[in-house]
Design a protein around this motif. Structure first.
Motif, mmCIF file in Angstrom:
data_model
loop_
_atom_site.group_PDB
_atom_site.id
_atom_site.type_symbol
_atom_site.label_atom_id
_atom_site.label_comp_id
_atom_site.label_asym_id
_atom_site.label_seq_id
_atom_site.Cartn_x
_atom_site.Cartn_y
_atom_site.Cartn_z
ATOM 1 N N LEU A 102 -0.524 5.951 -10.706
ATOM 2 C CA LEU A 102 0.292 5.041 -9.900
ATOM 3 C C LEU A 102 -0.523 4.509 -8.728
ATOM 4 O O LEU A 102 -0.508 3.302 -8.442
ATOM 5 N N ARG A 103 -1.254 5.389 -8.076
ATOM 6 C CA ARG A 103 -2.064 4.965 -6.932
ATOM 7 C C ARG A 103 -3.146 3.981 -7.374
ATOM 8 O O ARG A 103 -3.396 2.973 -6.711
ATOM 9 N N SER A 104 -3.775 4.271 -8.511
ATOM 10 C CA SER A 104 -4.819 3.383 -9.032
ATOM 11 C C SER A 104 -4.245 2.003 -9.348
ATOM 12 O O SER A 104 -4.880 0.976 -9.082
ATOM 13 N N LEU A 105 -3.037 1.986 -9.888
ATOM 14 C CA LEU A 105 -2.381 0.720 -10.213
ATOM 15 C C LEU A 105 -2.100 -0.078 -8.943
ATOM 16 O O LEU A 105 -2.334 -1.292 -8.891
ATOM 17 N N ILE A 148 -3.436 -4.483 -5.103
ATOM 18 C CA ILE A 148 -3.817 -4.878 -3.746
ATOM 19 C C ILE A 148 -5.132 -5.640 -3.762
ATOM 20 O O ILE A 148 -5.289 -6.673 -3.104
ATOM 21 N N SER A 149 -6.104 -5.129 -4.528
ATOM 22 C CA SER A 149 -7.423 -5.753 -4.593
ATOM 23 C C SER A 149 -7.346 -7.188 -5.100
ATOM 24 O O SER A 149 -8.077 -8.070 -4.650
ATOM 25 N N LYS A 150 -6.429 -7.424 -6.018
ATOM 26 C CA LYS A 150 -6.280 -8.765 -6.593
ATOM 27 C C LYS A 150 -5.531 -9.710 -5.660
ATOM 28 O O LYS A 150 -5.743 -10.925 -5.693
ATOM 29 N N GLN A 151 -4.672 -9.141 -4.808
ATOM 30 C CA GLN A 151 -3.794 -9.977 -3.991
ATOM 31 C C GLN A 151 -4.207 -10.068 -2.525
ATOM 32 O O GLN A 151 -3.829 -10.990 -1.825
ATOM 33 N N SER A 187 2.892 -7.986 -11.879
ATOM 34 C CA SER A 187 2.709 -8.833 -13.058
ATOM 35 C C SER A 187 3.780 -8.512 -14.102
ATOM 36 O O SER A 187 4.360 -7.416 -14.098
ATOM 37 N N PRO A 188 4.050 -9.437 -15.002
ATOM 38 C CA PRO A 188 5.040 -9.187 -16.067
ATOM 39 C C PRO A 188 4.693 -7.953 -16.892
ATOM 40 O O PRO A 188 5.573 -7.207 -17.319
ATOM 41 N N LYS A 212 6.036 -2.333 -18.236
ATOM 42 C CA LYS A 212 5.642 -0.930 -18.395
ATOM 43 C C LYS A 212 6.518 -0.042 -17.517
ATOM 44 O O LYS A 212 6.953 1.055 -17.942
ATOM 45 N N ALA A 213 6.804 -0.484 -16.284
ATOM 46 C CA ALA A 213 7.652 0.294 -15.379
ATOM 47 C C ALA A 213 9.065 0.415 -15.935
ATOM 48 O O ALA A 213 9.686 1.481 -15.863
ATOM 49 N N GLN A 214 9.557 -0.675 -16.508
ATOM 50 C CA GLN A 214 10.891 -0.658 -17.107
ATOM 51 C C GLN A 214 10.964 0.351 -18.245
ATOM 52 O O GLN A 214 11.955 1.074 -18.396
ATOM 53 N N ALA A 215 9.898 0.406 -19.040
ATOM 54 C CA ALA A 215 9.863 1.353 -20.155
ATOM 55 C C ALA A 215 9.787 2.797 -19.650
ATOM 56 O O ALA A 215 10.414 3.700 -20.211
ATOM 57 N N ASP A 216 9.040 2.997 -18.572
ATOM 58 C CA ASP A 216 8.854 4.349 -18.031
ATOM 59 C C ASP A 216 10.132 4.931 -17.446
ATOM 60 O O ASP A 216 10.347 6.148 -17.492
#
Length: 235
Positions: free
Chosen positions: A88-91, A96-99, A125-126, A131-135
Motif C-alpha cells: 500500500l505504501r509503495s502504491l 505521489i511521484s507521478k502527481q 487511476s481507474p 483493484k481497491a474495489q476488488a480487495d
C-alpha cells in the motif's frame, strides 16, 4: 502505524518481549529444581509475576505454550500483514511521484500517507480503483469476511487455543481499532467497524462452542489501518 507492529488490552498478558523459547524457560526451571532440563521448540508467553515458579507451571492459566503450528500461523499472518502494508505504501509513493514531483518521498510518514488517502489528495487511476474495489469486495482480501477471519485466526493462535482468553482478545482487538482510528486521523470507514463486529462474533462463537494481548491489538490495528487505506482508494 509502524509496519513493525502486528493483530496492552489486559493484565493477563505481557508485551511481545515476554516471548521466550521454551528451552530457556525449561532450563531455568529445572536448574532451580535440581533436575535435568529438556529442550523443546515451543514458545512460552508468560505473565509477569514476582512468583516465577507459579507462572512457569504449565497448568497456570497465565502460562500459554504455543505449538509449532500456532507459531507458524502467527508468523505467517505477521509477514503477510507487513507485506500488504508495504505494498500500500509503495502504491501511494508511486502515485505521489507521478502527481507531485516536488514532494519528497523520504518525508512521507504513515500519518501523512493516511491523511492523503483520507482526504482524497491523490489522483487514483481507474486500474488502481478497480483493484481497491476488488480487495474490499465481499470476497476480497480486505473484505469483511477475509479480514475478520485473519484476526480470528490470529486470536486463536496467540491464545494457544485457550477459549477462556476470548474476552481479553476481544478487548485487545477493540484497543487496536481505537489505535487505528487515531492513526487514521478520523472515523474509520464503515467496513472497518463491520470487520471488528464480525471478528468479535467469530471469537465469541469459538469460545462458546469449544469452551492477547498487546500483539492482538497490534495485529488488529494493522489490519484496520490498511483496510481503511485500501477503502480510501475506492473513492
Amino acid at each position: 502505524m509502524n509496519t513493525n507492529q502486528i493483530l496492552s488490552a489486559t493484565n493477563t498478558y505481557q508485551t511481545a518481549e515476554s516471548y521466550k523459547k521454551s528451552s530457556d524457560s525449561k532450563t531455568a526451571e529445572t536448574q532451580s529444581a535440581g533436575t535435568e532440563s529438556t529442550e523443546t521448540s515451543a514458545v512460552v508467553y508468560e505473565k509477569n509475576s514476582t512468583d516465577k515458579a507459579s507462572t512457569r507451571n504449565s497448568k497456570n492459566k497465565n502460562y500459554v505454550t504455543l505449538t509449532k503450528e500456532n507459531q507458524a500461523v502467527i508468523a505467517q499472518l505477521k509477514a503477510d500483514a507487513e507485506q500488504r502494508t508495504a505494498q500500500l505504501r509503495s502504491l501511494v509513493e508511486s502515485m505521489i511521484s507521478k502527481q507531485n514531483q516536488a514532494f519528497q518521498i523520504g518525508t512521507l510518514t504513515d500519518s501523512k500517507m493516511y491523511e492523503m488517502l483520507r482526504k482524497g489528495q491523490l489522483e487514483v487511476s481507474p486500474e488502481v480503483r478497480a483493484k481497491a474495489q476488488a480487495d474490499i469486495a465481499e470476497d476480497g482480501y480486505w473484505g469483511v469476511e477475509q479480514t475478520s477471519e485473519r484476526l480470528f485466526s490470529f486470536a486463536k493462535a496467540i491464545s494457544g487455543g485457550d477459549t477462556s482468553k476470548a474476552e481479553d482478545l476481544i478487548n485487545a482487538m477493540e484497543k487496536g481499532f481505537k489505535q487505528a482510528t487515531k492513526s487514521w486521523g478520523d472515523t474509520l470507514p464503515d467496513i472497518c467497524q463491520k470487520t471488528l463486529d464480525s471478528a468479535t462474533e467469530k471469537i465469541r462463537s469459538w469460545a462458546k462452542d469449544s469452551s492477547g494481548s498487546s500483539e492482538m491489538a497490534d495485529a488488529a490495528q494493522n489490519a484496520f489501518e490498511t483496510q481503511a487505506g485500501t477503502s480510501a482508494l475506492d473513492k
